[in-house]
Design a protein around this motif. Structure first.
Motif, PDB file in Angstrom:
ATOM      1  N   SER A 101     -15.161 -42.516  -3.117  1.00  0.00           N
ATOM      2  CA  SER A 101     -15.579 -42.443  -1.719  1.00  0.00           C
ATOM      3  C   SER A 101     -16.259 -41.103  -1.429  1.00  0.00           C
ATOM      4  N   VAL A 102     -17.034 -41.088  -0.378  1.00  0.00           N
ATOM      5  CA  VAL A 102     -17.777 -39.893  -0.007  1.00  0.00           C
ATOM      6  C   VAL A 102     -16.820 -38.742   0.293  1.00  0.00           C
ATOM      7  N   LEU A 103     -15.734 -39.067   1.028  1.00  0.00           N
ATOM      8  CA  LEU A 103     -14.753 -38.033   1.388  1.00  0.00           C
ATOM      9  C   LEU A 103     -14.165 -37.384   0.145  1.00  0.00           C
ATOM     10  N   ARG A 104     -13.800 -38.256  -0.790  1.00  0.00           N
ATOM     11  CA  ARG A 104     -13.185 -37.790  -2.021  1.00  0.00           C
ATOM     12  C   ARG A 104     -14.148 -36.846  -2.769  1.00  0.00           C
ATOM     13  N   ARG A 105     -15.411 -37.261  -2.802  1.00  0.00           N
ATOM     14  CA  ARG A 105     -16.393 -36.438  -3.511  1.00  0.00           C
ATOM     15  C   ARG A 105     -16.601 -35.109  -2.811  1.00  0.00           C
ATOM     16  N   ALA A 106     -16.643 -35.158  -1.461  1.00  0.00           N
ATOM     17  CA  ALA A 106     -16.818 -33.923  -0.698  1.00  0.00           C
ATOM     18  C   ALA A 106     -15.647 -32.986  -0.986  1.00  0.00           C
ATOM     19  N   TRP A 107     -14.428 -33.560  -1.026  1.00  0.00           N
ATOM     20  CA  TRP A 107     -13.240 -32.752  -1.289  1.00  0.00           C
ATOM     21  C   TRP A 107     -13.330 -32.123  -2.676  1.00  0.00           C
ATOM     22  N   ASP A 108     -13.696 -32.916  -3.664  1.00  0.00           N
ATOM     23  CA  ASP A 108     -13.824 -32.401  -5.029  1.00  0.00           C
ATOM     24  C   ASP A 108     -14.841 -31.269  -5.090  1.00  0.00           C
ATOM     25  N   TYR A 109     -15.930 -31.467  -4.336  1.00  0.00           N
ATOM     26  CA  TYR A 109     -16.977 -30.450  -4.336  1.00  0.00           C
ATOM     27  C   TYR A 109     -16.437 -29.149  -3.775  1.00  0.00           C
ATOM     28  N   LEU A 110     -15.746 -29.240  -2.634  1.00  0.00           N
ATOM     29  CA  LEU A 110     -15.197 -28.029  -2.028  1.00  0.00           C
ATOM     30  C   LEU A 110     -14.171 -27.390  -2.948  1.00  0.00           C
ATOM     31  N   ALA A 111     -13.388 -28.231  -3.635  1.00  0.00           N
ATOM     32  CA  ALA A 111     -12.337 -27.704  -4.509  1.00  0.00           C
ATOM     33  C   ALA A 111     -12.921 -26.961  -5.704  1.00  0.00           C
ATOM     34  N   SER A 112     -14.202 -27.191  -6.002  1.00  0.00           N
ATOM     35  CA  SER A 112     -14.787 -26.569  -7.184  1.00  0.00           C
ATOM     36  C   SER A 112     -15.264 -25.138  -6.912  1.00  0.00           C
ATOM     37  N   PHE A 113     -15.157 -24.668  -5.664  1.00  0.00           N
ATOM     38  CA  PHE A 113     -15.580 -23.293  -5.375  1.00  0.00           C
ATOM     39  C   PHE A 113     -14.540 -22.287  -5.859  1.00  0.00           C
ATOM     40  N   ASP A 114     -14.958 -21.003  -5.981  1.00  0.00           N
ATOM     41  CA  ASP A 114     -14.016 -19.991  -6.440  1.00  0.00           C
ATOM     42  C   ASP A 114     -13.049 -19.615  -5.319  1.00  0.00           C
ATOM     43  N   GLY A 115     -11.976 -18.907  -5.689  1.00  0.00           N
ATOM     44  CA  GLY A 115     -10.900 -18.610  -4.756  1.00  0.00           C
ATOM     45  C   GLY A 115     -11.364 -17.891  -3.500  1.00  0.00           C
ATOM     46  N   LEU A 116     -12.250 -16.915  -3.687  1.00  0.00           N
ATOM     47  CA  LEU A 116     -12.728 -16.123  -2.552  1.00  0.00           C
ATOM     48  C   LEU A 116     -13.433 -17.022  -1.530  1.00  0.00           C
ATOM     49  N   ALA A 117     -14.309 -17.872  -2.055  1.00  0.00           N
ATOM     50  CA  ALA A 117     -15.053 -18.753  -1.165  1.00  0.00           C
ATOM     51  C   ALA A 117     -14.110 -19.738  -0.489  1.00  0.00           C
ATOM     52  N   LYS A 118     -13.094 -20.181  -1.225  1.00  0.00           N
ATOM     53  CA  LYS A 118     -12.136 -21.118  -0.633  1.00  0.00           C
ATOM     54  C   LYS A 118     -11.381 -20.459   0.502  1.00  0.00           C
ATOM     55  N   THR A 119     -10.932 -19.205   0.260  1.00  0.00           N
ATOM     56  CA  THR A 119     -10.247 -18.470   1.323  1.00  0.00           C
ATOM     57  C   THR A 119     -11.154 -18.368   2.541  1.00  0.00           C
ATOM     58  N   ALA A 120     -12.421 -18.061   2.287  1.00  0.00           N
ATOM     59  CA  ALA A 120     -13.377 -17.931   3.376  1.00  0.00           C
ATOM     60  C   ALA A 120     -13.501 -19.237   4.148  1.00  0.00           C
ATOM     61  N   MET A 121     -13.560 -20.339   3.397  1.00  0.00           N
ATOM     62  CA  MET A 121     -13.694 -21.640   4.069  1.00  0.00           C
ATOM     63  C   MET A 121     -12.467 -21.929   4.924  1.00  0.00           C
ATOM     64  N   TRP A 122     -11.274 -21.619   4.367  1.00  0.00           N
ATOM     65  CA  TRP A 122     -10.044 -21.841   5.134  1.00  0.00           C
ATOM     66  C   TRP A 122     -10.077 -21.002   6.402  1.00  0.00           C
ATOM     67  N   THR A 123     -10.507 -19.742   6.288  1.00  0.00           N
ATOM     68  CA  THR A 123     -10.560 -18.871   7.458  1.00  0.00           C
ATOM     69  C   THR A 123     -11.414 -19.502   8.554  1.00  0.00           C
ATOM     70  N   LEU A 124     -12.604 -19.939   8.152  1.00  0.00           N
ATOM     71  CA  LEU A 124     -13.504 -20.553   9.125  1.00  0.00           C
ATOM     72  C   LEU A 124     -12.891 -21.815   9.703  1.00  0.00           C
ATOM     73  N   ALA A 125     -12.266 -22.618   8.821  1.00  0.00           N
ATOM     74  CA  ALA A 125     -11.685 -23.880   9.270  1.00  0.00           C
ATOM     75  C   ALA A 125     -10.589 -23.605  10.295  1.00  0.00           C
ATOM     76  N   VAL A 126      -9.734 -22.605  10.027  1.00  0.00           N
ATOM     77  CA  VAL A 126      -8.649 -22.287  10.955  1.00  0.00           C
ATOM     78  C   VAL A 126      -9.218 -21.827  12.289  1.00  0.00           C
ATOM     79  N   LEU A 127     -10.223 -20.927  12.234  1.00  0.00           N
ATOM     80  CA  LEU A 127     -10.842 -20.442  13.463  1.00  0.00           C
ATOM     81  C   LEU A 127     -11.405 -21.595  14.283  1.00  0.00           C
ATOM     82  N   PHE A 128     -12.119 -22.451  13.579  1.00  0.00           N
ATOM     83  CA  PHE A 128     -12.790 -23.545  14.283  1.00  0.00           C
ATOM     84  C   PHE A 128     -11.766 -24.514  14.867  1.00  0.00           C
ATOM     85  N   THR A 129     -10.717 -24.843  14.073  1.00  0.00           N
ATOM     86  CA  THR A 129      -9.710 -25.785  14.544  1.00  0.00           C
ATOM     87  C   THR A 129      -8.991 -25.215  15.769  1.00  0.00           C
TER      88      THR A 129
END
Lengths: 294, 254
Positions: free
Chosen positions: A13-41
């Motif tokens: 599924s598209v969602l699954r692929r999007a998740w896999d794609y995001l999971a393939s980033f390095d730790g720093l970028a993932k932390t950054a994404m979480w930060t943005l996600a928390v702020l936005f939420t």
């Protein structure tokens, strides 16, 4: 042939692929994404469910320090800072995102035309970009605000004007690189029309550059919005944006430092996070060009 | 004698750069005349900067010469408008297998592209023909779903050849098409080109600095130097008794 492509187990599924794609980033970028996600939420919850209370209601004493009742303290009018912060984050993010989308569209169009066509049209586009680029960004932004009148639209236009030149240039350069490739020549000889070449070959091959530059433009956008609101040409009261909150905060810097520290901190966090994601995207898209041992 | 496909008649191409006193001219082709007939390969050799690639782009109709005429199937080749009219009849196999195919596209779609350009159809509408072509260049048709970086240099060059052949062109320019490959793969590709030419009967301009490769597959050879053709002869005759001093130097260096 499409059948062959699909058989290779790409039916997830598209969602699954999007998740896999995001999971393939390095730790720093993932932390950054979480930060943005928390702020936005958090900002979204504030808008939808009134998390933290009303941003405009006067609820307590003036300039009260952070406490259980007012998690981020209160401002000079006795409004709780937390809901104003959330609203500010929302405004800043939305405004910048919309502006950067506009920038991406304009810069991609101009950049591809300039880079692929070259010649006089291309030269003209690039020179106009250079002139805009030579202007100090904040002076340009103030100029726009003076013409359009302060407010959301002024902020939007300023961000677009400030971010378009650099992105156009980067897209133009990437396009020029791609346009020299043999597969473009082959397509031209085969009689593929120019618009088709631009979308089918050029756009696809510079999508990485667009993503990377778009991310950087987003951080510049937040900065410009902040600067503009700080100077009073951007978002107007009783609205709220991070820049506006910082500006309000400066008035009480000594007596109520949380008023400037909190929005400032969030501003820095957001920009840092976006830049980290941009770096990660760049690492992902750009080394492909140079490596021969692959 | 078979039909003349492409004819260059006293073609001169001059590049002008700079302004005012810094202005300079470079004659890339000087009064070049040659012709390519159906089913024939004309080898074009010469050192770097001798005007080979300019000759190729003029022959492909990508660059308009400063003077002289280029005729394709008897008609002047003209500019970009005529290019759309004769699309599918002229193709090219480029030099660098890294950049001969769009890295973002499954190679099967790259092969289908010239066909799609003919009638404005979708890239995915030509799966059968793509399979057929991949078989002709002796590749597994399943490779059509792969991306260029998943293939070897030799495989990519085969794909590029399949792409060039897909519209049954009358004329193909091979611009250093095997130079970037290692020797054993080169031999396979050269054999493939020879077989395919026997099957399809296209005329070919084979540009190379590699005299051994050219000897292997060209029927006639033109030697270029400083924008001029210094010798044009049948391959067998050329390798036995080169007439021009420069040709002899080239052969001795071999």
């Amino acid at each position: 042939m499409t059948a062959v492509i699909r058989v290779e187990g790409r039916r997830r599924s598209v969602l699954r692929r999007a998740w896999d794609y995001l999971a393939s980033f390095d730790g720093l970028a993932k932390t950054a994404m979480w930060t943005l996600a928390v702020l936005f939420t958090a900002a979204l919850l504030g808008r939808l469910f009134g998390l933290g209370g009303s941003p405009t209601a006067i609820v307590g004493p003036r300039l009260a320090p952070p406490s259980l009742a007012y998690p981020a303290g209160t401002d000079s009018l006795g409004r709780s800072l937390l809901p104003r912060l959330l609203e500010g984050v929302m405004t800043t993010l939305l405004l910048s995102a919309v502006a950067v989308l506009l920038t991406a569209v304009i810069a991609t169009l101009c950049g591809i035309i300039a880079g692929y066509r070259g010649g006089r049209t291309g030269g003209l586009i690039m020179r106009v970009g250079d002139i805009l680029y030579a202007f100090p960004a904040i002076v340009l932004a103030i100029l726009v605000a003076a013409v359009v009148g302060p407010g959301y639209i002024a902020a939007l236009c300023s961000i677009v004007l400030v971010t378009v030149p650099l992105m156009t240039r980067m897209v133009g350069q990437a396009t020029r690189l791609v346009a020299q490739r043999d597969f473009i020549t082959s397509a031209v000889i085969s009689g593929v029309s120019t618009p088709v070449i631009m979308t089918r070959h050029v756009l696809r091959n510079i999508s990485g550059t667009i993503a990377v530059q778009g991310t950087y433009a987003l951080s510049v956008a937040i900065l410009v919005e902040g600067g503009l609101s700080f100077l009073g040409y951007g978002v107007q009261l009783p609205g709220s944006s991070l820049g506006l909150l910082v500006q309000e905060g400066t008035l009480y810097m000594v007596k109520a430092p949380w008023l400037i520290l909190l929005p400032g901190l969030i501003l820095v966090l957001a920009i840092l996070a976006i830049n980290l994601i941009g770096d990660s995207l760049r690492d992902r898209f750009e080394p492909r060009e140079a490596r021969s041992l692959e | 004698m078979s039909e003349t496909i492409l004819e260059l008649d006293r073609v001169t191409t001059v590049f002008r750069t700079g302004w005012g006193r810094g202005r300079s001219e470079l004659v890339a082709m000087r009064e070049v005349s040659l012709d390519v007939r159906a089913g024939e390969t004309l080898g074009l050799v010469g050192e770097s900067g001798s005007g080979k690639s300019t000759t190729a782009s003029v022959a492909l109709g990508l660059r308009e010469p400063t003077s002289g005429t280029v005729r394709f199937l008897g008609e002047p080749i003209g500019g970009p408008k005529q290019r759309r009219a004769r699309r599918g009849l002229i193709q090219t196999v480029p030099q660098n297998p890294h950049w001969s195919l769009d890295p973002r596209m499954p190679v099967g779609l790259s092969v289908a592209e010239p066909l799609a350009a003919l009638d404005g159809s979708r890239l995915t509408a030509h799966a059968e023909r793509v399979t057929e072509l991949l078989r002709q260049v002796r590749l597994d048709p399943a490779l059509a779903a792969r991306y260029p970086h998943e293939l070897s240099g030799g495989q990519r060059q085969r794909i590029a050849i399949a792409r060039a052949l897909v519209t049954n062109p009358r004329f193909i320019v091979f611009d250093e098409a095997v130079s970037a490959l290692d020797v054993s793969v080169q031999a396979q590709i050269l054999n493939l080109i020879i077989d395919l030419q026997a099957q399809h009967g296209f005329g070919a301009l084979f540009i190379s600095h590699d005299l051994a490769a050219v000897r292997y597959l060209a029927h006639r050879i033109a030697v270029m130097r400083l924008g001029e053709i210094v010798e044009l002869a049948d391959t067998a005759r050329f390798y036995e008794t080169p007439e021009h001093e420069y040709s002899r130097q080239l052969l001795e260096a071999l």
